[in-house]
Design an enzyme around this catalytic site. Structure first.
Site, PDB file in Angstrom:
ATOM      1  N   GLY A  12      92.371 -47.155  15.730  1.00 49.40           N
ATOM      2  CA  GLY A  12      93.302 -47.753  14.763  1.00 49.40           C
ATOM      3  C   GLY A  12      93.775 -46.702  13.772  1.00 49.40           C
ATOM      4  O   GLY A  12      92.967 -45.922  13.268  1.00 49.40           O
ATOM      5  N   ARG A  73      93.916 -46.570  21.875  1.00 49.97           N
ATOM      6  CA  ARG A  73      92.517 -46.773  22.284  1.00 49.97           C
ATOM      7  C   ARG A  73      92.560 -46.647  23.810  1.00 49.97           C
ATOM      8  O   ARG A  73      93.070 -47.533  24.485  1.00 49.97           O
ATOM      9  CB  ARG A  73      92.038 -48.165  21.901  1.00 49.97           C
ATOM     10  CG  ARG A  73      92.138 -48.472  20.418  1.00 49.97           C
ATOM     11  CD  ARG A  73      91.565 -49.849  20.129  1.00 49.97           C
ATOM     12  NE  ARG A  73      91.999 -50.360  18.847  1.00 49.97           N
ATOM     13  CZ  ARG A  73      91.464 -50.030  17.673  1.00 49.97           C
ATOM     14  NH1 ARG A  73      90.479 -49.164  17.639  1.00 49.97           N
ATOM     15  NH2 ARG A  73      91.912 -50.551  16.557  1.00 49.97           N
ATOM     16  N   ASP A 104      84.248 -44.498  15.063  1.00 49.23           N
ATOM     17  CA  ASP A 104      83.116 -44.109  15.916  1.00 49.23           C
ATOM     18  C   ASP A 104      83.412 -44.199  17.415  1.00 49.23           C
ATOM     19  O   ASP A 104      82.804 -43.484  18.206  1.00 49.23           O
ATOM     20  CB  ASP A 104      81.816 -44.828  15.543  1.00 49.23           C
ATOM     21  CG  ASP A 104      82.021 -46.318  15.346  1.00 49.23           C
ATOM     22  OD1 ASP A 104      83.119 -46.802  15.697  1.00 49.23           O
ATOM     23  OD2 ASP A 104      81.096 -46.982  14.866  1.00 49.23           O
ATOM     24  N   THR A 126      89.447 -44.114   9.536  1.00 52.93           N
ATOM     25  CA  THR A 126      89.540 -45.556   9.826  1.00 52.93           C
ATOM     26  C   THR A 126      89.478 -46.318   8.517  1.00 52.93           C
ATOM     27  O   THR A 126      88.757 -45.915   7.604  1.00 52.93           O
ATOM     28  CB  THR A 126      88.399 -46.040  10.755  1.00 52.93           C
ATOM     29  OG1 THR A 126      88.351 -47.478  10.720  1.00 52.93           O
ATOM     30  CG2 THR A 126      87.032 -45.530  10.326  1.00 52.93           C
ATOM     31  N   ASP A 128      88.077 -49.075   8.188  1.00 55.11           N
ATOM     32  CA  ASP A 128      86.905 -49.960   8.209  1.00 55.11           C
ATOM     33  C   ASP A 128      85.708 -49.438   7.402  1.00 55.11           C
ATOM     34  O   ASP A 128      84.819 -50.209   7.067  1.00 55.11           O
ATOM     35  CB  ASP A 128      86.445 -50.198   9.654  1.00 55.11           C
ATOM     36  CG  ASP A 128      87.505 -50.899  10.484  1.00 55.11           C
ATOM     37  OD1 ASP A 128      88.374 -51.559   9.902  1.00 55.11           O
ATOM     38  OD2 ASP A 128      87.461 -50.777  11.724  1.00 55.11           O
ATOM     39  N   ASP A 130      83.288 -47.791   8.531  1.00 48.68           N
ATOM     40  CA  ASP A 130      82.119 -48.193   9.318  1.00 48.68           C
ATOM     41  C   ASP A 130      81.477 -47.028  10.068  1.00 48.68           C
ATOM     42  O   ASP A 130      80.739 -47.240  11.030  1.00 48.68           O
ATOM     43  CB  ASP A 130      82.515 -49.302  10.315  1.00 48.68           C
ATOM     44  CG  ASP A 130      83.590 -48.840  11.278  1.00 48.68           C
ATOM     45  OD1 ASP A 130      84.176 -47.758  11.076  1.00 48.68           O
ATOM     46  OD2 ASP A 130      83.864 -49.564  12.256  1.00 48.68           O
ATOM     47  N   ARG A 172      86.458 -54.956  11.376  1.00 46.41           N
ATOM     48  CA  ARG A 172      85.748 -55.059  12.658  1.00 46.41           C
ATOM     49  C   ARG A 172      84.392 -55.722  12.409  1.00 46.41           C
ATOM     50  O   ARG A 172      84.374 -56.892  12.056  1.00 46.41           O
ATOM     51  CB  ARG A 172      85.595 -53.674  13.283  1.00 46.41           C
ATOM     52  CG  ARG A 172      85.452 -53.686  14.765  1.00 46.41           C
ATOM     53  CD  ARG A 172      85.490 -52.279  15.313  1.00 46.41           C
ATOM     54  NE  ARG A 172      86.852 -51.841  15.503  1.00 46.41           N
ATOM     55  CZ  ARG A 172      87.506 -51.971  16.656  1.00 46.41           C
ATOM     56  NH1 ARG A 172      86.912 -52.498  17.696  1.00 46.41           N
ATOM     57  NH2 ARG A 172      88.737 -51.565  16.785  1.00 46.41           N
TER      58      ARG A 172
END
Ligand code: F6P
Length: 320
Positions: A12, A73, A104, A126, A128, A130, A172
């Site tokens: 993303g 992706r 990741d 990202t 996120d 994360d 996510r």
């Protein structure tokens, strides 16, 4: 000796990816290295779509959202024969290192290339937040601003109509964006993937705030936790209040990066070139307590855990 470096953005897109590309190109130029931009992530690497980036290509992209290189992706990259072709495409024009900007999932792609003997370094890009090991990822703070701006607007209409709004935030499986936005947006309740919540707790919290005179509420929830339309029906029935849902969606990924994301991307971009020129490979870059550092990619993917900011969660609960 590393002297030709490919760079790609993957997964993303995130605001600040362009600032990172710019930083890499400038730092490489000072070090007399060539940079090749790969279009559309690992797919473009496999399809051999690259451009030799010069300073003109990147001189005015620091404020641009998205990524000038495009992103995908690409699941085909799990296939070793596809990766071999991608590596040969780079070797054929003398490229001897790769920089990957992404989350990741993109780190796994980079790791598999590194395992096949090709030097590789990753930057966390990202919204996120994360990625394990880093306090922040490139794009997170811009997305946070976008979400808080949206919450402020929803609050206006929520107050006017005395409604409950359930607002779904990206992330996510990570609640970082949701949690930070709930504090910055003064939300009445937050629901995160990492923390179990009881529907009665949510109902009671809102009922209590109504008793204290508040006539509206904003509930922030991370995507994928539950069906927010069902939650809205449930809340409407329990509280006898009109309820609406809003999915903020991809608007959270767009926009000009805020200053912090530009600075983080610039610092990480310069550091990635330093790492490669000093012979490091298979590394990913992180920011920890405002210091730019690196880890082995494999540790970030496999051995390190991302932790929920429990102190912020306590703050959120204390100021509901
Ligand atoms: O990883 C960034 C992200 O925006 C997530 O928050 C979200 O779950 C996902 O990407 C959406 O992906 P896509 O743009 O492929 O629908």
């Amino acid at each position: 000796m590393i002297n030709k470096i490919a760079i790609l953005t993957s997964g993303g897109d995130a605001p600040g990816m362009n600032a990172a590309i710019r930083s890499v190109v400038y730092a490489a130029f000072r070090a007399k290295c060539d940079v090749f931009g790969v279009y559309d992530g690992f797919l473009g690497l496999y399809e051999n779509r690259m451009i030799n980036l010069n300073l003109d290509h990147v001189s005015d992209i620091i404020s641009k959202g998205g990524t000038i290189l495009g992103s995908t992706r690409y699941s085909g990259f799990f296939n070793k024969s596809i990766r071999k072709i991608a590596i040969n495409n780079m070797k054929n024009i003398g490229i001897n290192a790769l920089i990957v900007i992404g989350g990741d999932g993109s780190y796994s792609g980079a790791m598999s290339i590194f395992k096949m003997g090709f030097p590789c370094v990753c930057l966390p890009g990202t919204i996120d937040n994360d990625v394990a090991g880093t306090d922040y990822t490139i794009g997170y703070f811009t997305a946070l601003e976008t979400i808080v701006e949206a919450i402020d607007k929803l609050r206006d209409t929520s107050i006017s109509h005395q409604r409950i709004f359930i607002v779904e935030v990206m992330g996510r499986y990570c609640g970082d964006l949701t949690l930070a936005a709930s504090v910055a947006g003064g939300c009445e309740f937050v629901i995160l993937p990492e923390v179990d919540y009881l529907p009665e707790e949510l109902v009671n919290r809102i009922k209590l705030s109504i008793i204290h005179g508040r006539k509206h509420a904003i509930v922030l929830i991370t995507e994928r936790v539950c069906d927010i339309n069902e939650l809205a029906v449930f809340l409407g029935n329990e509280i006898k209040c009109e309820t609406r849902t809003t999915v903020l969606g991809h608007i959270q990924r767009g926009g000009s990066p805020v200053a912090y994301d530009r600075i983080l991307a610039s610092r990480m971009g310069v550091y990635s070139i330093e790492l490669l020129l000093n012979g490091y490979s298979g590394k990913c870059i992180a920011v920890k307590n405002d210091k730019i550092i690196h880890y082995d990619i494999i540790d970030t993917i496999k051995n390190m855990k991302r932790v929920i900011k429990t102190d912020l969660l306590e703050i959120a609960k204390n100021i509901y």
